[in-house]
Design a protein around this motif. Structure first.
Motif, PDB file in Angstrom:
ATOM      1  N   THR B  35      17.065  55.984  -0.299  1.00 27.39           N
ATOM      2  CA  THR B  35      16.533  55.657   1.022  1.00 27.39           C
ATOM      3  C   THR B  35      17.534  54.781   1.772  1.00 27.39           C
ATOM      4  O   THR B  35      17.659  54.851   2.987  1.00 27.39           O
ATOM      5  CB  THR B  35      15.199  54.885   0.869  1.00 27.39           C
ATOM      6  N   HIS B  36      18.244  53.936   1.007  1.00 26.43           N
ATOM      7  CA  HIS B  36      19.167  52.999   1.641  1.00 26.43           C
ATOM      8  C   HIS B  36      20.464  52.958   0.835  1.00 26.43           C
ATOM      9  O   HIS B  36      20.452  52.708  -0.367  1.00 26.43           O
ATOM     10  CB  HIS B  36      18.514  51.606   1.690  1.00 26.43           C
ATOM     11  N   ILE B  37      21.580  53.215   1.500  1.00 27.76           N
ATOM     12  CA  ILE B  37      22.884  53.153   0.852  1.00 27.76           C
ATOM     13  C   ILE B  37      23.745  52.145   1.604  1.00 27.76           C
ATOM     14  O   ILE B  37      23.724  52.089   2.831  1.00 27.76           O
ATOM     15  CB  ILE B  37      23.538  54.556   0.779  1.00 27.76           C
ATOM     16  N   ALA B  38      24.453  51.305   0.854  1.00 28.08           N
ATOM     17  CA  ALA B  38      25.324  50.299   1.485  1.00 28.08           C
ATOM     18  C   ALA B  38      26.765  50.544   1.045  1.00 28.08           C
ATOM     19  O   ALA B  38      27.006  50.961  -0.092  1.00 28.08           O
ATOM     20  CB  ALA B  38      24.870  48.900   1.083  1.00 28.08           C
ATOM     21  N   PHE B  39      27.693  50.300   1.960  1.00 30.00           N
ATOM     22  CA  PHE B  39      29.110  50.536   1.670  1.00 30.00           C
ATOM     23  C   PHE B  39      29.924  49.270   1.878  1.00 30.00           C
ATOM     24  O   PHE B  39      29.782  48.597   2.902  1.00 30.00           O
ATOM     25  CB  PHE B  39      29.686  51.611   2.605  1.00 30.00           C
ATOM     26  N   ILE B  40      30.792  48.972   0.908  1.00 28.98           N
ATOM     27  CA  ILE B  40      31.802  47.932   1.109  1.00 28.98           C
ATOM     28  C   ILE B  40      33.090  48.721   1.338  1.00 28.98           C
ATOM     29  O   ILE B  40      33.637  49.332   0.399  1.00 28.98           O
ATOM     30  CB  ILE B  40      31.925  46.997  -0.120  1.00 28.98           C
ATOM     31  N   MET B  41      33.549  48.711   2.586  1.00 21.32           N
ATOM     32  CA  MET B  41      34.618  49.630   3.000  1.00 21.32           C
ATOM     33  C   MET B  41      35.993  49.034   2.678  1.00 21.32           C
ATOM     34  O   MET B  41      36.716  48.582   3.557  1.00 21.32           O
ATOM     35  CB  MET B  41      34.496  49.893   4.507  1.00 21.32           C
ATOM     36  N   ASN B  42      36.328  49.081   1.417  1.00 19.33           N
ATOM     37  CA  ASN B  42      37.537  48.432   0.925  1.00 19.33           C
ATOM     38  C   ASN B  42      38.724  49.407   0.886  1.00 19.33           C
ATOM     39  O   ASN B  42      38.544  50.581   0.591  1.00 19.33           O
ATOM     40  CB  ASN B  42      37.236  47.965  -0.503  1.00 19.33           C
ATOM     41  N   GLY B  43      39.929  48.895   1.168  1.00 23.54           N
ATOM     42  CA  GLY B  43      41.117  49.721   0.959  1.00 23.54           C
ATOM     43  C   GLY B  43      41.813  50.187   2.229  1.00 23.54           C
ATOM     44  O   GLY B  43      42.772  50.959   2.156  1.00 23.54           O
ATOM     45  N   ARG B  60      41.658  51.674  11.786  1.00 25.83           N
ATOM     46  CA  ARG B  60      41.199  52.710  12.731  1.00 25.83           C
ATOM     47  C   ARG B  60      40.707  53.941  11.954  1.00 25.83           C
ATOM     48  O   ARG B  60      39.650  54.490  12.241  1.00 25.83           O
ATOM     49  CB  ARG B  60      42.341  53.083  13.668  1.00 25.83           C
ATOM     50  N   LEU B  61      41.487  54.342  10.956  1.00 23.54           N
ATOM     51  CA  LEU B  61      41.087  55.493  10.131  1.00 23.54           C
ATOM     52  C   LEU B  61      39.835  55.152   9.324  1.00 23.54           C
ATOM     53  O   LEU B  61      38.989  56.018   9.068  1.00 23.54           O
ATOM     54  CB  LEU B  61      42.234  55.902   9.202  1.00 23.54           C
ATOM     55  N   GLY B  62      39.750  53.887   8.946  1.00 19.54           N
ATOM     56  CA  GLY B  62      38.573  53.430   8.214  1.00 19.54           C
ATOM     57  C   GLY B  62      37.311  53.560   9.056  1.00 19.54           C
ATOM     58  O   GLY B  62      36.263  53.968   8.556  1.00 19.54           O
ATOM     59  N   LEU B  63      37.411  53.236  10.341  1.00 20.28           N
ATOM     60  CA  LEU B  63      36.248  53.358  11.227  1.00 20.28           C
ATOM     61  C   LEU B  63      35.894  54.829  11.432  1.00 20.28           C
ATOM     62  O   LEU B  63      34.720  55.189  11.497  1.00 20.28           O
ATOM     63  CB  LEU B  63      36.513  52.670  12.565  1.00 20.28           C
ATOM     64  N   LYS B  79      17.920  57.436   5.105  1.00 21.65           N
ATOM     65  CA  LYS B  79      17.408  56.798   6.329  1.00 21.65           C
ATOM     66  C   LYS B  79      18.163  55.517   6.710  1.00 21.65           C
ATOM     67  O   LYS B  79      18.396  55.250   7.881  1.00 21.65           O
ATOM     68  CB  LYS B  79      15.929  56.500   6.169  1.00 21.65           C
ATOM     69  N   TYR B  80      18.499  54.696   5.715  1.00 18.21           N
ATOM     70  CA  TYR B  80      19.142  53.413   6.019  1.00 18.21           C
ATOM     71  C   TYR B  80      20.571  53.404   5.473  1.00 18.21           C
ATOM     72  O   TYR B  80      20.799  53.683   4.297  1.00 18.21           O
ATOM     73  CB  TYR B  80      18.366  52.256   5.380  1.00 18.21           C
ATOM     74  N   VAL B  81      21.503  53.057   6.333  1.00 17.68           N
ATOM     75  CA  VAL B  81      22.899  52.945   5.918  1.00 17.68           C
ATOM     76  C   VAL B  81      23.397  51.580   6.395  1.00 17.68           C
ATOM     77  O   VAL B  81      23.149  51.193   7.544  1.00 17.68           O
ATOM     78  CB  VAL B  81      23.776  54.059   6.545  1.00 17.68           C
ATOM     79  N   THR B  82      24.054  50.856   5.506  1.00 17.80           N
ATOM     80  CA  THR B  82      24.569  49.530   5.862  1.00 17.80           C
ATOM     81  C   THR B  82      26.045  49.471   5.491  1.00 17.80           C
ATOM     82  O   THR B  82      26.425  49.963   4.432  1.00 17.80           O
ATOM     83  CB  THR B  82      23.789  48.445   5.082  1.00 17.80           C
ATOM     84  N   VAL B  83      26.841  48.890   6.363  1.00 17.34           N
ATOM     85  CA  VAL B  83      28.270  48.754   6.045  1.00 17.34           C
ATOM     86  C   VAL B  83      28.693  47.292   6.197  1.00 17.34           C
ATOM     87  O   VAL B  83      28.194  46.585   7.067  1.00 17.34           O
ATOM     88  CB  VAL B  83      29.172  49.650   6.925  1.00 17.34           C
ATOM     89  N   TYR B  84      29.605  46.890   5.335  1.00 19.10           N
ATOM     90  CA  TYR B  84      30.167  45.531   5.396  1.00 19.10           C
ATOM     91  C   TYR B  84      31.392  45.620   6.294  1.00 19.10           C
ATOM     92  O   TYR B  84      32.486  45.885   5.832  1.00 19.10           O
ATOM     93  CB  TYR B  84      30.542  45.108   3.981  1.00 19.10           C
ATOM     94  N   ALA B  85      31.165  45.423   7.585  1.00 22.29           N
ATOM     95  CA  ALA B  85      32.231  45.661   8.549  1.00 22.29           C
ATOM     96  C   ALA B  85      33.207  44.484   8.641  1.00 22.29           C
ATOM     97  O   ALA B  85      34.410  44.676   8.766  1.00 22.29           O
ATOM     98  CB  ALA B  85      31.642  45.969   9.920  1.00 22.29           C
ATOM     99  N   PHE B  86      32.665  43.255   8.624  1.00 18.01           N
ATOM    100  CA  PHE B  86      33.531  42.081   8.771  1.00 18.01           C
ATOM    101  C   PHE B  86      32.833  40.876   8.178  1.00 18.01           C
ATOM    102  O   PHE B  86      31.771  40.483   8.626  1.00 18.01           O
ATOM    103  CB  PHE B  86      33.854  41.844  10.260  1.00 18.01           C
TER     104      PHE B  86
END
Lengths: 255, 280
Positions: B35-43, B60-63, B79-86
């Motif tokens: 239902t909810h997935i979270a991403f730590i957008m590392n790299g 930019r490519l990361g976004l 349904k729920y997506v969360t990203v660690y943007a900053f």
């Protein structure tokens, strides 16, 4: 009319067949994945035996000083296997790990605390030798025992400590709103209620999944979390590998 | 003639690709979908360094990868997506890098606000978790506008964690809970006297309702890319029973197939994690 009815029945059969096919494909994918993990498990088991026998050179020297505080999260059903826990702690003592926090969600390990402390050579309870946050130069292994109530419940208790201070200070004026609490105050409040243990550098999870199971949230900001598999299949070589890998990690802490 | 053939082949490949994604999504949906997935957008920076790209290209490519991943999540029905943007910790980086990232985020928020964006196409409500007072005014305004423009959408909820750390979130939530308690105590004192007022304490649920992340249930799975194994002060409170999935892939390289692998990992552990959730 008969033709329409037959078409509906035919569509229904096609839908059922499609559904069955999807289910078969799903199970097939999961069988393939399970086979993959089974093969990986065998490879890891072989590697851990090679590490234990000292065959793999790179694991012979371990800079264990870098590991100041280790946490072990155990699935509560496996936490009853105190003999395994004791064996694990003996391995850690042999490796040279000085400070360990044992955690399980339901507090089974806390209940076996006295038995474990008696059986592990040279182990003392964390807090009995702890002084001014010094975690170095210890000859004994300190053991801390934690459970779910040291997590969210402890934060709520610390919140009430802060709340009481806030009420007593009489800071009710609207102009004083803003950041009335800081993270350092929170850390102090947690220490006040006895839940102010240090942050582990490494957290090893013994259980079916890589999940910290509610380990005190305030203490795992930058903790490396490694999944070790079920406690019943724990291996000395895997432990060495996890610690070795940790000693080679470089953290930027957001920088 | 040759150009037409190439573009026809590309178009067919794209259609076949989409068909394959749809087929795989249908197979995945047989099992439990998070239902909810979270991403730590590392790299992102590592990707830039590995390919000797111009500074800022990695982010930019990361976004871009983030927006594509959001689309795939919507198509899969997450349904729920969360990203660690900053993170608040990221402010320690060089000022020019921080400014570059902030400009990029502002640009993305403005892009998403447009009528033709995926926000409106997929009916996504955008939410921002974090200490937004730390953001510069233009970025904060762009974020607030995006939230306002998508406030009425409810099919999907996408949360940007920006100027966020979990410890800051907890302190903020405790502060709000204490202020709420203080008001209740004053009310009780007026009506019932000191004794009743003093019985009021801050409870776990009081803290939880004031968390920045109260808009979403606890994540089922947290995906961290680039092979790192820590949460880096992200959703520490909410991840007691989350599947923590780490992949060596760098974030700009993440695609649909990596999402499939993460969901398959979640499905393998689902029954165990569900059992653990019930204990809470």
């Amino acid at each position: 009319m008969d033709f329409k009815k037959e078409m509906r029945i035919l569509c229904s059969w096609i839908a059922h067949f499609g559904d069955l096919l999807l289910r078969l494909l799903w199970h097939l994918v999961h069988v393939i994945i399970s086979l993959f993990y089974f093969t990986l498990g065998i490879a890891n088991a072989l590697e851990s035996y090679l590490i234990s026998w000292g065959v793999l050179k790179r694991y012979r020297s371990l800079h264990v000083n870098k590991l100041r505080y280790l946490a072990i999260v155990v699935e509560s059903e496996e936490a009853y296997e105190t003999s395994k826990i004791i064996a694990l702690l003996q391995w850690l003592a042999d490796i040279g790990v000085k400070h360990v926090c044992l955690y399980d969600m339901e507090g089974i390990l806390k209940k076996s605390k006295d038995f474990i402390l008696a059986k592990v050579d040279g182990a003392v309870l964390y807090g009995e030798t702890h002084e001014n946050n010094k975690l170095l130069d210890q000859t004994h292994m300190t053991l801390e025992f934690a459970s779910f109530c040291d997590g969210k419940e402890a934060v709520a208790k610390a919140a009430n400590v802060l709340f009481m201070k806030y009420v007593k200070s009489g800071a009710t004026d609207q102009n004083q709103k803003g950041h009335i609490f800081t993270e350092s105050q929170m850390t102090e409040a947690l220490k006040t209620i006895g839940s102010g243990g240090p942050e582990p550098d490494l957290l090893l999870v013994y259980g079916p999944a890589r999940c910290h199971l509610g380990f005190p949230a305030w203490r795992i900001r930058y903790t490396e979390i490694v999944h070790m598999g079920p406690l019943k299949s724990m291996k000395y070589g895997s432990l060495i590998k996890a610690i070795h890998k940790f000693t080679r990690v470089q953290q930027n802490y957001g920088k | 003639m040759e150009r037409n053939n190439i573009s026809t082949v590309r178009s067919i490949n794209q259609k076949l690709g989409n068909l394959l994604w749809k087929g795989v999504s249908k197979v995945l949906s047989v099992g439990p979908v998070p239902t909810h997935i979270a991403f730590i957008m590392n790299g992102n920076r590592r990707y830039e360094q590995n390919l000797n790209l111009v500074k800022g290209t990695g982010h930019r490519l990361g976004l871009d990868a983030m927006l594509t991943m959001l689309m795939h999540c919507c198509e899969l029905g997450i349904k729920y997506v969360t990203v660690y943007a900053f993170s608040i910790d990221n402010y320690k980086r060089k000022p020019e890098e921080v400014e570059r990232v902030m400009d990029l985020l502002k640009f993305t928020f403005e892009l998403l606000t447009e009528k033709s964006s995926i926000a409106h196409h997929y009916n996504i409500k955008f939410h921002f978790s974090g200490n937004l007072d730390l953001l510069s005014e233009p970025v904060r305004n762009a974020a607030e506008e995006l939230m306002a423009k998508t406030a009425n959408y409810s099919k999907f909820v996408f949360t940007f964690c920006i100027a966020y750390t979990s410890t800051d979130e907890m302190v903020h939530a405790i502060q709000e809970a204490c202020e709420e308690r203080q008001c209740e105590m004053q009310e009780l004192k007026r009506n019932c006297g000191d004794y009743e007022a003093e019985k009021k304490t801050v409870k776990i649920m009081d803290i939880e309702k004031h968390m920045y992340m109260a808009v979403a249930p606890d994540p089922d799975i947290v995906v961290r890319t680039a092979g790192e194994n820590r949460l880096s002060n992200f959703l520490l409170w909410q991840t007691a029973n989350s599947d923590l999935y780490s992949t060596p892939t760098l974030w700009p390289e993440m695609n649909f197939w990596h999402l499939v692998l993460a969901v398959l990992d979640y499905q393998r552990n689902h029954s165990y994690l569900k059992k653990k959730k019930k204990l809470l």
